[in-house]
Design an enzyme around this catalytic site. Sequence first.
Site, short mmCIF file in Angstrom:
data_model
loop_
_atom_site.label_atom_id
_atom_site.label_comp_id
_atom_site.label_asym_id
_atom_site.label_seq_id
_atom_site.Cartn_x
_atom_site.Cartn_y
_atom_site.Cartn_z
N CYS A 59 0.84 -1.19 0.00
CA CYS A 59 0.00 0.00 0.00
C CYS A 59 0.88 1.25 0.00
O CYS A 59 2.06 1.19 0.29
CB CYS A 59 -0.90 0.01 1.23
SG CYS A 59 -1.82 -1.52 1.46
N ARG B 79 1.56 1.64 -6.00
CA ARG B 79 1.75 0.69 -4.90
C ARG B 79 0.46 -0.04 -4.53
O ARG B 79 0.49 -0.99 -3.75
CB ARG B 79 2.29 1.42 -3.67
CG ARG B 79 3.63 2.10 -3.90
CD ARG B 79 4.10 2.77 -2.62
NE ARG B 79 4.46 1.77 -1.63
CZ ARG B 79 5.69 1.27 -1.47
NH1 ARG B 79 6.67 1.67 -2.25
NH2 ARG B 79 5.93 0.37 -0.54
N TRP C 216 -3.55 -1.86 -1.47
CA TRP C 216 -3.52 -3.14 -2.17
C TRP C 216 -3.98 -4.17 -1.14
O TRP C 216 -3.32 -4.38 -0.12
CB TRP C 216 -2.12 -3.46 -2.67
CG TRP C 216 -2.05 -4.70 -3.50
CD1 TRP C 216 -2.31 -4.83 -4.83
CD2 TRP C 216 -1.71 -6.02 -3.05
NE1 TRP C 216 -2.15 -6.12 -5.24
CE2 TRP C 216 -1.78 -6.89 -4.17
CE3 TRP C 216 -1.35 -6.56 -1.81
CZ2 TRP C 216 -1.50 -8.25 -4.09
CZ3 TRP C 216 -1.07 -7.92 -1.73
CH2 TRP C 216 -1.15 -8.75 -2.86
N ASN D 115 0.65 -0.10 6.08
CA ASN D 115 1.17 -0.94 5.00
C ASN D 115 1.85 -2.12 5.66
O ASN D 115 2.72 -1.96 6.49
CB ASN D 115 2.15 -0.14 4.14
CG ASN D 115 2.80 -0.98 3.06
OD1 ASN D 115 2.33 -2.06 2.73
ND2 ASN D 115 3.89 -0.50 2.51
N GLY D 116 1.44 -3.35 5.28
CA GLY D 116 2.05 -4.53 5.87
C GLY D 116 0.98 -5.51 6.34
O GLY D 116 -0.19 -5.37 6.02
N GLU E 154 10.43 -13.60 -19.56
CA GLU E 154 10.09 -12.20 -19.30
C GLU E 154 9.02 -11.70 -20.27
O GLU E 154 8.10 -10.98 -19.88
CB GLU E 154 11.34 -11.33 -19.36
CG GLU E 154 11.12 -9.84 -19.17
CD GLU E 154 10.52 -9.47 -17.83
OE1 GLU E 154 10.09 -8.31 -17.69
OE2 GLU E 154 10.47 -10.32 -16.91
N LYS F 102 5.32 -10.29 -19.15
CA LYS F 102 4.81 -8.97 -19.52
C LYS F 102 3.42 -9.07 -20.13
O LYS F 102 2.52 -8.29 -19.83
CB LYS F 102 5.76 -8.27 -20.51
CG LYS F 102 7.06 -7.79 -19.91
CD LYS F 102 6.93 -6.54 -19.08
CE LYS F 102 6.92 -6.74 -17.60
NZ LYS F 102 7.84 -7.56 -16.91
N GLU G 160 0.83 -10.07 -17.43
CA GLU G 160 0.68 -9.02 -16.42
C GLU G 160 -0.27 -7.92 -16.86
O GLU G 160 -1.10 -7.48 -16.07
CB GLU G 160 2.05 -8.37 -16.13
CG GLU G 160 2.91 -9.07 -15.12
CD GLU G 160 4.18 -8.29 -14.85
OE1 GLU G 160 4.53 -8.13 -13.68
OE2 GLU G 160 4.83 -7.84 -15.81
N HIS H 299 8.45 -31.64 -25.28
CA HIS H 299 8.24 -32.48 -24.11
C HIS H 299 6.94 -32.14 -23.39
O HIS H 299 6.82 -32.37 -22.19
CB HIS H 299 9.43 -32.36 -23.14
CG HIS H 299 10.71 -32.89 -23.72
ND1 HIS H 299 10.98 -34.23 -23.83
CD2 HIS H 299 11.77 -32.24 -24.26
CE1 HIS H 299 12.17 -34.40 -24.39
NE2 HIS H 299 12.67 -33.20 -24.66
N LYS I 272 3.25 -2.44 -7.46
CA LYS I 272 4.64 -2.32 -7.88
C LYS I 272 5.62 -2.94 -6.88
O LYS I 272 6.50 -3.70 -7.26
CB LYS I 272 4.98 -0.84 -8.09
CG LYS I 272 6.37 -0.60 -8.64
CD LYS I 272 6.48 -1.09 -10.05
CE LYS I 272 7.83 -0.80 -10.66
NZ LYS I 272 7.96 -1.41 -11.98
#
Length: 612
Positions: A2, A27, A73, A99-100, A485, A489, A492, A508, A607
């Site tokens: 947050c 955030r 968040w 936050n936490g 990556e 992307k 996401e 495979h 983020k």
Amino acid sequence: MCGIVGYIGTKQAYPILMKGLQRLEYRGYDSAGVAMISNELNVYKCKGKVADLHAFIADKDISGTIGIGHTRWATHGVPNDVNAHPHYSASKNMVMIHNGIIENYGPLKQELIKRGHQFLSDTDTEVLIHLIEDIQQKENVRLGEAVRIALNQVVGAYAIVVLSKDNPNELIAAKKGSPMVIGIGEDEFFIASDATPIVEYTKNVVYLEDEEIAFIERGKELKLKTIKNKAKTPYIQELELKLEALEKGGYDHFMLKEIYEQPRSIKDSMRGRLSSEKGIVNLGGITEYEQKFLNAKRIIVIACGTSWHAGLVAEYLFEDLARIPVEVEYASEFRYRNPIVYEDDVVIAISQSGETADTLAAIELAKSKGATIIGICNVVGSSIARATHAGSYTHAGPEIGVASTKAFTAQVTVLTLMALRIAFRKGSISASRFHELLSELEAIPEKIERVLKTNDQIKFIADIYKNSSNALYLGRGYSFPVALEGALKLKEISYIHAEGYPAAEMKHGPIALIDEEMPVFVIATKGTSYEKVVSNIQEVKARKGKIIAIVTEGDTQVKEMADYTIEIPETDEILVPLVSVVPLQLLSYHIAVMRGCNVDQPRNLAKSVTVE
């Protein structure tokens, strides 16, 4: 994860809080809220983004020169108006933002319920503010002392700010495991999760350490003490952050701006560290521990997400160039599986924010076993920068888009410099090869500039595949992490299911997914595995898959087989990831925009992952 912000001073708090929340929204953006004191303690909060909060408050009393704000968040409790911060104490004379995660909130809550407390939300935060007020009333102590006593009963991570109607000239802030910075201005103080809301007003900041409490009182100097009641002297640092770096600068989205900033951010990450003309690589941050690298029997890389992909590139670099065995670990798994760590191991911790909770915990575990910890992060003064023995900043500049782009290439750049330095010192590469790679590395920014000029072509390809349900990304060797990556992307920001695989592993299992609807993105640049990748492409084409290939300029063989190709400048194989990832970033960006997705703030993500 947050974002928290606070202000006390001579100005009206609300505009400062709202601008701060807008800067911190990367955030978390499930809900938002503010609290100010004028004659009354006014709290306004709602589900949604900061813009929704601003509209909600349009006709409310927003006066006051002291206040706190929060953008959330969700961890404990679904995103809704009730679970939004700030949260009231039982009397509603006190509020807190947080936050936490308070891990023992359950037993604390049950004990408070026995004492007659009633809770409105599902959050751990509300439990903590009730506990603080309960202690203040029963112990008859000042607010700051009540916070200190309460935090000694808490298990978990927190960054909190407490505002009380009975103390309209004071804010109490504290942190453990979640970031917090305090800005010191002229007769005013600013509090935030990071420096982005503060830089506009002051360059002087104090980064709180774990288990420190800040007593911030109007007209007085900042005071710090630990939760064990030991006084601390504030260490004031000067911010290097520039305000213009926090604006979009004419781009539609921060992500697009940050993709286009990569030539500069890579240069900045090399500046003062590399001279091909002089044949020098110098990373001053690790000089004291360089002998540890030279003597290491093993390197362990710990990271999460995109940083983990950068660590995979580092595995190839250090093993190929420096001939040191490397293990790349998800920090979240490393810390829970009783890993074998030796005192002569070097552990490289990678994090854009420098605040990633799992990575921080993994660092502490490795330190407890005697390993040398080297940090690579982007944010000056961050927790990982302080927790590691030594390290290097990436100098990528602020990255606001939640999907990391320039941070990845900056991390790979610094890791490349590190591997080259150690390889040269060990004598595991020749002087001619060393100088060749230095020259190649210096040329990377210009090559990325050339790739960015293919944006219109990439946008055309994105339009063709924007409605795909699934996608595969394939690469071999140094290009395998790039495939991972690229897939990350896409999922996401566009919410298309995508997977990255080593190209040879396709047969495979994943080849069963191939049909005429399946786009397969292949990094097929010239190098030692080129012919093998060509064979893998033929396997996909035989099953009617659609091939979009990243190829070296002038390639004709893959171009004849692929449905679409994107050319990148010829680049030494070990540096290809720095160039080949850029078209994949642009591709994901354009597909997400075409699908109407929120590129900078994708759903369910934030983020900086400062909670487990």
